[in-house]
Design a protein around this motif. Structure first.
Motif, PDB file in Angstrom:
ATOM      1  N   GLU A 205      36.968  30.397  41.779  1.00 24.07           N
ATOM      2  CA  GLU A 205      36.706  31.728  42.367  1.00 24.07           C
ATOM      3  C   GLU A 205      38.010  32.492  42.585  1.00 24.07           C
ATOM      4  OE1 GLU A 205      34.026  33.513  43.046  1.00 24.07           O
ATOM      5  OE2 GLU A 205      32.828  31.980  42.048  1.00 24.07           O
ATOM      6  N   LYS A 208      39.485  33.619  39.276  1.00 19.95           N
ATOM      7  CA  LYS A 208      38.719  34.750  38.744  1.00 19.95           C
ATOM      8  C   LYS A 208      39.077  36.045  39.482  1.00 19.95           C
ATOM      9  CE  LYS A 208      33.900  35.987  38.200  1.00 19.95           C
ATOM     10  NZ  LYS A 208      32.607  35.660  38.729  1.00 19.95           N
ATOM     11  N   GLN A 212      40.796  39.257  37.837  1.00 20.78           N
ATOM     12  CA  GLN A 212      40.102  40.562  37.814  1.00 20.78           C
ATOM     13  C   GLN A 212      40.965  41.657  38.444  1.00 20.78           C
ATOM     14  OE1 GLN A 212      36.293  39.687  39.553  1.00 20.78           O
ATOM     15  NE2 GLN A 212      35.360  39.286  37.559  1.00 20.78           N
TER      16      GLN A 212
END
Ligand SMILES: Cc1cc2nc3c(=O)[nH]c(=O)nc-3n(C[C@H](O)[C@H](O)[C@H](O)COP(=O)(O)OP(=O)(O)OC[C@H]3O[C@@H](n4cnc5c(N)ncnc54)[C@H](O)[C@@H]3O)c2cc1C
Length: 313
Positions: A205, A208, A212
């Protein structure tokens, strides 16, 4: 300079390419060729090569992933060493029995390390998400950003000096700081990192999320060498000022010379269009530096490493 190829390269466990397209091997994908590119197979081969270069006064440069590098259009003299043999890309987790200890060759790819550590549920390497290159290049540059720097988790560095001496350096004693350190010139051969166990889903998580956020703020799909300039220090407060903000406020977003452009997305990225030359990039770097110096009285210091014929890196 005339190089005696046999006395320099003979009898070593290496792959050699003459007139190698090193500019094309960088993230910019532009620039000239190297007279000699060497890919050693063993530590002993690098050690011997460094000694021979020194004895024969031949310049030697280390190419990592080429993600922070601009190669001049005229190319590179001497020897370029690339640690891309399997031997330098090895990764040993749980080194010495400690779960979080990772012993990693300097040629290991950062993207792969982020993926591997994530899968193994090891935390501490997430800050490298979205940063291209090799471990050796990251350590040399002390790469990182808002989420931390490689030196945060670095414990030891196996370092080959230009005198041919291999030493195991304690990273804590190497004065690591923002995009720099007191690490002497030479070749980083291997490093140990200290990571912690965590839930693989939680690590995934975070990776990511960081990726992003980077994708939203940086032109990651374009050809560049990442941030062009280091963030300078405010002379009054001592705080870091964003180089990107200074460039943006100087009205330089979108500024172009030939095929080199100041990114509209992040002003500290100079991106290249197809057909751009390294000279275009260098001219734009100089133009940005001069314009910011004129308007704000601050001289920006390039973070991008520039290799040119006759120069020393
Ligand atoms: C899209 C993009 C995003 C980026 N984002 C970031 C970011 O967020 N943060 C950041 O810090 N950087 C960022 N960068 C820059 C770059 O990814 C880092 O500086 C990275 O660490 C460079 O590693 P490299 O292996 O490609 O080094 P190279 O570019 O090949 O070399 C850089 C320097 O390190 C030296 N070097 C390389 N390997 C060794 C070795 N084994 N021993 C001794 N010296 C060595 C080279 O001689 C050279 O001086 C970005 C670049 C791009 C293209």
């Amino acid at each position: 300079m005339t190089i005696s190829r046999s006395s320099l390269l003979g009898g070593l466990a290496i792959d050699v390419t003459f007139d190698a397209p090193v500019g094309a091997m960088t993230w910019y994908g532009i620039g000239g060729r190297a007279d000699i590119l060497v890919s050693p197979h063993t530590d002993a081969a690098v050690i011997e090569l460094v000694s021979r270069c020194r004895a024969q006064d031949v310049p030697l440069r280390i190419l990592g992933g080429g993600a922070n590098l601009l190669v001049d259009d005229s190319g590179i003299d001497g020897i370029v060493v690339k640690l891309d043999n399997e031997h330098f890309r090895r990764v040993r987790y749980s080194a010495g029995g400690a779960i979080g200890a990772a012993q990693i060759g300097a040629g290991a790819d950062l993207f792969r390390l982020v993926q591997d550590t994530k899968r193994r549920g090891l935390t501490g390497f997430e800050m490298m998400a979205g940063i291209p290159g090799t471990l050796g290049g990251a350590v040399r540059m002390n790469a990182g950003g808002a989420w931390g720097e490689i030196s945060d988790r670095l414990r030891t560095i196996t370092h080959l000096s230009l005198d041919g001496e291999v030493r195991h350096l304690d990273a804590a004693a190497m004065g690591f700081r923002y995009r720099g350190s007191d690490l002497p010139p030479g070749v980083i051969l291997e490093c140990t990192l200290e990571l912690d166990e965590d839930d693989p889903i939680a690590v995934a998580e975070r990776v990511k999320d960081i990726f992003q956020q980077k994708r939203a703020s940086q032109p990651m799909a374009d050809q560049s060498a990442g941030c062009t300039f280091r963030n300078p220090t405010d002379p009054e407060t001592g705080d870091r000022i964003s180089a990107g903000e200074l460039i943006d406020k100087a009205g330089l977003k979108g500024c172009r010379i030939g095929g080199a452009i100041v990114s509209d997305q992040h002003a500290n990225f100079i991106v290249s269009e197809p057909g751009a030359s390294a000279t275009d990039i260098r001219r734009l770097i100089n133009h940005v530096r001069d314009t910011v110096a004129d308007r704000r009285g601050i001289t920006l210091d390039p973070e991008v490493v520039i290799w040119s014929r006759g120069g020393r890196a």
